[in-house]
Design a protein around this motif. Structure first.
Motif, PDB file in Angstrom:
ATOM      1  N   PRO A  16      22.671  41.966  -1.781  1.00 37.75           N
ATOM      2  CA  PRO A  16      21.956  41.465  -0.601  1.00 37.75           C
ATOM      3  C   PRO A  16      21.227  42.544   0.188  1.00 37.75           C
ATOM      4  CG  PRO A  16      24.326  41.491  -0.215  1.00 37.75           C
ATOM      5  CD  PRO A  16      24.126  41.791  -1.665  1.00 37.75           C
ATOM      6  N   SER A  17      21.630  43.805   0.058  1.00 38.90           N
ATOM      7  CA  SER A  17      20.979  44.870   0.809  1.00 38.90           C
ATOM      8  C   SER A  17      19.860  45.554   0.031  1.00 38.90           C
ATOM      9  CB  SER A  17      22.023  45.930   1.209  1.00 38.90           C
ATOM     10  OG  SER A  17      22.624  46.507   0.058  1.00 38.90           O
ATOM     11  N   THR A  18      19.626  45.128  -1.197  1.00 38.54           N
ATOM     12  CA  THR A  18      18.579  45.718  -2.022  1.00 38.54           C
ATOM     13  C   THR A  18      17.235  45.089  -1.690  1.00 38.54           C
ATOM     14  OG1 THR A  18      20.185  46.055  -3.799  1.00 38.54           O
ATOM     15  CG2 THR A  18      17.863  46.207  -4.397  1.00 38.54           C
ATOM     16  N   SER A  19      16.179  45.884  -1.689  1.00 37.56           N
ATOM     17  CA  SER A  19      14.852  45.406  -1.314  1.00 37.56           C
ATOM     18  C   SER A  19      14.338  44.381  -2.317  1.00 37.56           C
ATOM     19  CB  SER A  19      13.869  46.576  -1.221  1.00 37.56           C
ATOM     20  OG  SER A  19      13.629  47.127  -2.504  1.00 37.56           O
ATOM     21  N   GLN A  20      13.457  43.490  -1.832  1.00 39.63           N
ATOM     22  CA  GLN A  20      12.859  42.496  -2.706  1.00 39.63           C
ATOM     23  C   GLN A  20      12.002  43.145  -3.785  1.00 39.63           C
ATOM     24  OE1 GLN A  20      13.174  39.155  -2.989  1.00 39.63           O
ATOM     25  NE2 GLN A  20      14.838  39.286  -1.498  1.00 39.63           N
ATOM     26  N   LEU A  21      11.442  44.301  -3.498  1.00 39.49           N
ATOM     27  CA  LEU A  21      10.639  45.012  -4.492  1.00 39.49           C
ATOM     28  C   LEU A  21      11.484  45.377  -5.701  1.00 39.49           C
ATOM     29  CD1 LEU A  21       7.972  46.415  -5.288  1.00 39.49           C
ATOM     30  CD2 LEU A  21       8.811  48.466  -4.121  1.00 39.49           C
ATOM     31  N   LYS A  22      12.660  45.934  -5.461  1.00 46.16           N
ATOM     32  CA  LYS A  22      13.534  46.333  -6.566  1.00 46.16           C
ATOM     33  C   LYS A  22      14.122  45.128  -7.286  1.00 46.16           C
ATOM     34  CE  LYS A  22      16.286  49.828  -6.070  1.00 46.16           C
ATOM     35  NZ  LYS A  22      17.354  50.703  -5.536  1.00 46.16           N
ATOM     36  N   MET A 357       3.767  44.124 -12.316  1.00 44.31           N
ATOM     37  CA  MET A 357       3.413  44.383 -10.916  1.00 44.31           C
ATOM     38  C   MET A 357       3.361  43.117 -10.068  1.00 44.31           C
ATOM     39  SD  MET A 357       0.449  47.307 -11.237  1.00 44.31           S
ATOM     40  CE  MET A 357      -0.650  46.203 -12.122  1.00 44.31           C
ATOM     41  N   GLY A 358       3.021  41.970 -10.688  1.00 39.07           N
ATOM     42  CA  GLY A 358       2.835  40.749  -9.913  1.00 39.07           C
ATOM     43  C   GLY A 358       4.051  40.341  -9.100  1.00 39.07           C
ATOM     44  N   PRO A 359       5.242  40.201  -9.713  1.00 29.31           N
ATOM     45  CA  PRO A 359       6.418  39.852  -8.911  1.00 29.31           C
ATOM     46  C   PRO A 359       6.759  40.902  -7.851  1.00 29.31           C
ATOM     47  CG  PRO A 359       6.822  39.438 -11.239  1.00 29.31           C
ATOM     48  CD  PRO A 359       5.530  40.186 -11.156  1.00 29.31           C
ATOM     49  N   MET A 360       6.475  42.177  -8.144  1.00 22.31           N
ATOM     50  CA  MET A 360       6.737  43.226  -7.160  1.00 22.31           C
ATOM     51  C   MET A 360       5.796  43.084  -5.963  1.00 22.31           C
ATOM     52  SD  MET A 360       7.209  46.348  -9.886  1.00 22.31           S
ATOM     53  CE  MET A 360       7.392  47.598  -8.616  1.00 22.31           C
ATOM     54  N   VAL A 361       4.515  42.798  -6.233  1.00 18.54           N
ATOM     55  CA  VAL A 361       3.565  42.560  -5.143  1.00 18.54           C
ATOM     56  C   VAL A 361       3.988  41.323  -4.360  1.00 18.54           C
ATOM     57  CG1 VAL A 361       1.174  41.983  -4.589  1.00 18.54           C
ATOM     58  CG2 VAL A 361       1.667  43.706  -6.343  1.00 18.54           C
ATOM     59  N   GLY A 362       4.424  40.284  -5.077  1.00 21.05           N
ATOM     60  CA  GLY A 362       4.910  39.097  -4.392  1.00 21.05           C
ATOM     61  C   GLY A 362       6.091  39.396  -3.491  1.00 21.05           C
ATOM     62  N   GLU A 368       6.698  41.329   4.064  1.00 21.24           N
ATOM     63  CA  GLU A 368       5.842  41.745   5.171  1.00 21.24           C
ATOM     64  C   GLU A 368       5.154  40.575   5.874  1.00 21.24           C
ATOM     65  OE1 GLU A 368       5.674  44.757   6.348  1.00 21.24           O
ATOM     66  OE2 GLU A 368       7.017  45.578   4.820  1.00 21.24           O
ATOM     67  N   PHE A 369       4.760  39.542   5.104  1.00 22.20           N
ATOM     68  CA  PHE A 369       3.920  38.482   5.677  1.00 22.20           C
ATOM     69  C   PHE A 369       4.494  37.082   5.523  1.00 22.20           C
ATOM     70  CE2 PHE A 369       1.133  41.941   4.169  1.00 22.20           C
ATOM     71  CZ  PHE A 369       0.594  42.336   5.376  1.00 22.20           C
ATOM     72  N   GLY A 370       5.638  36.951   4.862  1.00 19.60           N
ATOM     73  CA  GLY A 370       6.240  35.638   4.722  1.00 19.60           C
ATOM     74  C   GLY A 370       5.862  34.948   3.422  1.00 19.60           C
ATOM     75  N   ALA A 371       6.449  33.781   3.196  1.00 20.86           N
ATOM     76  CA  ALA A 371       6.302  33.080   1.920  1.00 20.86           C
ATOM     77  C   ALA A 371       4.891  32.552   1.692  1.00 20.86           C
ATOM     78  CB  ALA A 371       7.307  31.931   1.853  1.00 20.86           C
ATOM     79  N   ASN A 372       4.156  32.210   2.765  1.00 22.12           N
ATOM     80  CA  ASN A 372       2.814  31.672   2.583  1.00 22.12           C
ATOM     81  C   ASN A 372       1.906  32.653   1.852  1.00 22.12           C
ATOM     82  OD1 ASN A 372       3.474  29.297   3.843  1.00 22.12           O
ATOM     83  ND2 ASN A 372       2.592  29.851   5.825  1.00 22.12           N
ATOM     84  N   SER A 373       2.088  33.943   2.104  1.00 16.86           N
ATOM     85  CA  SER A 373       1.228  34.952   1.482  1.00 16.86           C
ATOM     86  C   SER A 373       1.413  34.985  -0.033  1.00 16.86           C
ATOM     87  CB  SER A 373       1.515  36.330   2.074  1.00 16.86           C
ATOM     88  OG  SER A 373       2.864  36.723   1.832  1.00 16.86           O
ATOM     89  N   VAL A 374       2.590  34.617  -0.527  1.00 15.78           N
ATOM     90  CA  VAL A 374       2.824  34.594  -1.974  1.00 15.78           C
ATOM     91  C   VAL A 374       1.961  33.517  -2.626  1.00 15.78           C
ATOM     92  CG1 VAL A 374       4.552  34.278  -3.784  1.00 15.78           C
ATOM     93  CG2 VAL A 374       5.168  35.464  -1.677  1.00 15.78           C
ATOM     94  N   GLY A 375       1.872  32.354  -1.989  1.00 20.01           N
ATOM     95  CA  GLY A 375       1.024  31.281  -2.515  1.00 20.01           C
ATOM     96  C   GLY A 375      -0.442  31.666  -2.520  1.00 20.01           C
ATOM     97  N   TRP A 376      -0.912  32.306  -1.460  1.00 20.06           N
ATOM     98  CA  TRP A 376      -2.308  32.733  -1.413  1.00 20.06           C
ATOM     99  C   TRP A 376      -2.603  33.806  -2.464  1.00 20.06           C
ATOM    100  CZ3 TRP A 376      -1.528  33.068   4.517  1.00 20.06           C
ATOM    101  CH2 TRP A 376      -1.678  31.795   5.067  1.00 20.06           C
ATOM    102  N   PHE A 377      -1.648  34.672  -2.695  1.00 22.72           N
ATOM    103  CA  PHE A 377      -1.784  35.689  -3.738  1.00 22.72           C
ATOM    104  C   PHE A 377      -1.941  35.034  -5.112  1.00 22.72           C
ATOM    105  CE2 PHE A 377       0.679  38.210  -6.910  1.00 22.72           C
ATOM    106  CZ  PHE A 377      -0.187  39.287  -7.041  1.00 22.72           C
TER     107      PHE A 377
END
Length: 424
Positions: A16-22, A357-362, A368-377
Motif C-alpha cells: 500500500p505504500s508503494t507508488s502507483q508508478l512502480k 510506459m503507458g500504464p506507468m504514465v497512467g 497527480e490529476f485523478g482518474a479522469n486524466s487516465v481516460g483522456w490519456f
C-alpha cells in the motif's frame, strides 16, 4: 487485461505504500515482454515450433504464480516485497509471450478463406480469460487466503496452458520456413515489411493503441472508488467471507470491460470482412472508442452510468485490441502468407515500449490529476492511432493500384487455395 485484479490487491494490501508508478510497472513489464518477444515468437511459429512455445509458456506461467504465492507471506498489509513481485511478473510475461502471437497465427493458417473471423474468435479467448481468471483469483484468495488461493489459481492457469500444449499444431500443408543462423538479423526480421508503407503506418498506429489503451482497464476499479460509485472488498482474510461496505463492487467493472470485449473481438472481425475491410473497420472503432471515452469516462457519476460505460467500452475496446492481427493479414501481400507470424511480430515489437510506459504514465496521471486524466490519456492515443490508420488506408490503396492483386486483397493465393481445399 486481468492485471487490474492483481493491481487492486497490490495497492490495498501487499504494497500500500508503494507508488502507483512502480506498481504499474509490474503489469507494464508483462505487456512489454509479450510484445518485445513477438518477432522471435512469430518467426518460431513460421518454423513450426508450436509445441516448443506452448510447453515453454506452460512451465513459465505455472511456476510464476506458484513462486508468487511463496513470496508475500499471508497476503496481509505490507507483507509483499516489490522485488519478488517484479521477478514473478517478469516470468509471467515470458510465459504470456509464448501464447500471444501463437493463437492468432494458427487461426490464420487453418482457416485461410475465413481468416478474419477465425482470428476474431480466437482473440475472444483473451476476453473470456479476462473474466474467468480475475473471478477465480478473487474467490480463491477470499476462500483460502492469498498463498493457498494463488497456488490453486496456478493450477487453473497451468491446466489451460497444458490444454493449449496438447492441441497446438500448425497446418501441415503450410510451407515450413526453417530457421537460419540464430544470430543473423535476417533470420528474425523480414526487411521487405519495412518497404510496405501501409504496414509501417499501421505499426505506428498499434504503438499508440498499446501506449494508451491498457491504462484504462488497469485503473477502472480505482476510478470507480474515487468517484464513490463502487466499493472495494477485503478478500485476503481466508475465512470464506468477503467483507466490505454494501454496494456495487468495483471489481465487477473490470469483469464487464473484459467480458463484453469478447463480443467486440468476434463481431468486428466477422463484419470487417463483409463491410469495409479490417483496416477501415479498425479506424472507425478507434474513433468511436476515443469519442466515447473522452465524453462518458469523466461524466459517469452513478453506478448505472459506470455499468453502461464498462459494457460499451468493453465492446468497442474488444475491437480496438482484437483487430490488429486481422489487419496485418489484410495488409501483407499474398506471397508473404508463410511469413505471417513474422510480420505480426514485427508490427507488435515497436509497441513494446508503449505497453511498458503507458500504464506507468497512467499511474502518474492518476496520482497527480485523478482518474479522469487516465481516460483522456487513452482517448488521445486512440485518436493518434486513428490518424496513422488513415495514412495506412491511403498507402494500401496505392499499393493495390501499383501491385494489383496480392497487396491486401482478400482473394486467396495458391498456397491458401491448397490449404482451404485440404481443410475444407
Amino acid at each position: 487485461m486481468a492485471f487490474g485484479a492483481f493491481l487492486g490487491l497490490f495497492t490495498t494490501h501487499l504494497l500500500p505504500s508503494t507508488s502507483q508508478l512502480k506498481l504499474s510497472l509490474l503489469g507494464g513489464i508483462q505487456a512489454f515482454l509479450v510484445l518485445f518477444l513477438a518477432p522471435a515468437v512469430g518467426r518460431l511459429l513460421d518454423g513450426k515450433y508450436h509445441r516448443f512455445l506452448a510447453g515453454s509458456g506452460f512451465v513459465l506461467l505455472t511456476c510464476a504464480y506458484i513462486a508468487m504465492s511463496y513470496t508475500c507471506g499471508d497476503g496481509f498489509h505490507y507483507q509483499g516485497t516489490y522485488w519478488s513481485l517484479f521477478l514473478t511478473s517478469f516470468m509471467a510475461g515470458l510465459g504470456q509471450a509464448c501464447f500471444f502471437t501463437s493463437s492468432q497465427q494458427n487461426a490464420a493458417q487453418w482457416f485461410p478463406a475465413h481468416r478474419f473471423a477465425a482470428i476474431g474468435i480466437t482473440s475472444s479467448g483473451a476476453a473470456i480469460g479476462g473474466v474467468v481468471y480475475p473471478l477465480a483469483f478473487k474467490y480463491l484468495v477470499a476462500a483460502y487466503a492469498f498463498p493457498c488461493g494463488l497456488r490453486l489459481f496456478s493450477i487453473i492457469v497451468g491446466g489451460t496452458c497444458f490444454l493449449a500444449f496438447l492441441l497446438s499444431g500448425s497446418n501441415p500443408v503450410v510451407h515450413n520456413r526453417p530457421l537460419g543462423p540464430v544470430f543473423r538479423f535476417s533470420t528474425w526480421l523480414d526487411m521487405s515489411a519495412l518497404r510496405n508503407r501501409a504496414f509501417v503506418a499501421y505499426t505506428a498506429a498499434i504503438f499508440f493503441i498499446f501506449f494508451g489503451f491498457y491504462a484504462l482497464p488497469f485503473y477502472v476499479t480505482l476510478w470507480a472508488q474515487q468517484k464513490n460509485i463502487g466499493t472495494a472488498e477485503n478478500i485476503t482474510g481466508g475465512d470464506g467471507e468477503r467483507p466490505g461496505d454494501s454496494g456495487f463492487r468495483t471489481f465487477w467493472f473490470l469483469i464487464m470491460v473484459n467480458g463484453f470485449g469478447a463480443f467486440g473481438r468476434i463481431g468486428f472481425s466477422v463484419f470487417s470482412a463483409r463491410i469495409a475491410g479490417p483496416l477501415v473497420m479498425h479506424l472507425l472503432v478507434c474513433v468511436t472508442a476515443a469519442v466515447f471515452t473522452a465524453i462518458l469516462w469523466p461524466l459517469a457519476a452513478s453506478t448505472a452510468a459506470a455499468v453502461v460505460f464498462s459494457a460499451v467500452y468493453g465492446v468497442v475496446g474488444g475491437g480496438v485490441v482484437g483487430l490488429p492481427a486481422s489487419v496485418v493479414a489484410h495488409i501483407a501481400p499474398q506471397e508473404k502468407m508463410t511469413c505471417l507470424g513474422q510480420w505480426m511480430g514485427m508490427a507488435l515489437v515497436v509497441s513494446a515500449s508503449g505497453a511498458l510506459m503507458g500504464p506507468m504514465v497512467g499511474g502518474l496521471l492518476y496520482k497527480e490529476f485523478g482518474a479522469n486524466s487516465v481516460g483522456w490519456f487513452t482517448a488521445a492515443n486512440l485518436v493518434a492511432a486513428a490518424g496513422c490508420m488513415g495514412l495506412a488506408v491511403r498507402f494500401l490503396d496505392r499499393n493495390r493500384n501499383v501491385g494489383g492483386p496480392g497487396y491486401g486483397q482478400p482473394e486467396m493465393g495458391p498456397v491458401e487455395r491448397r490449404i482451404g481445399a485440404d481443410v475444407g
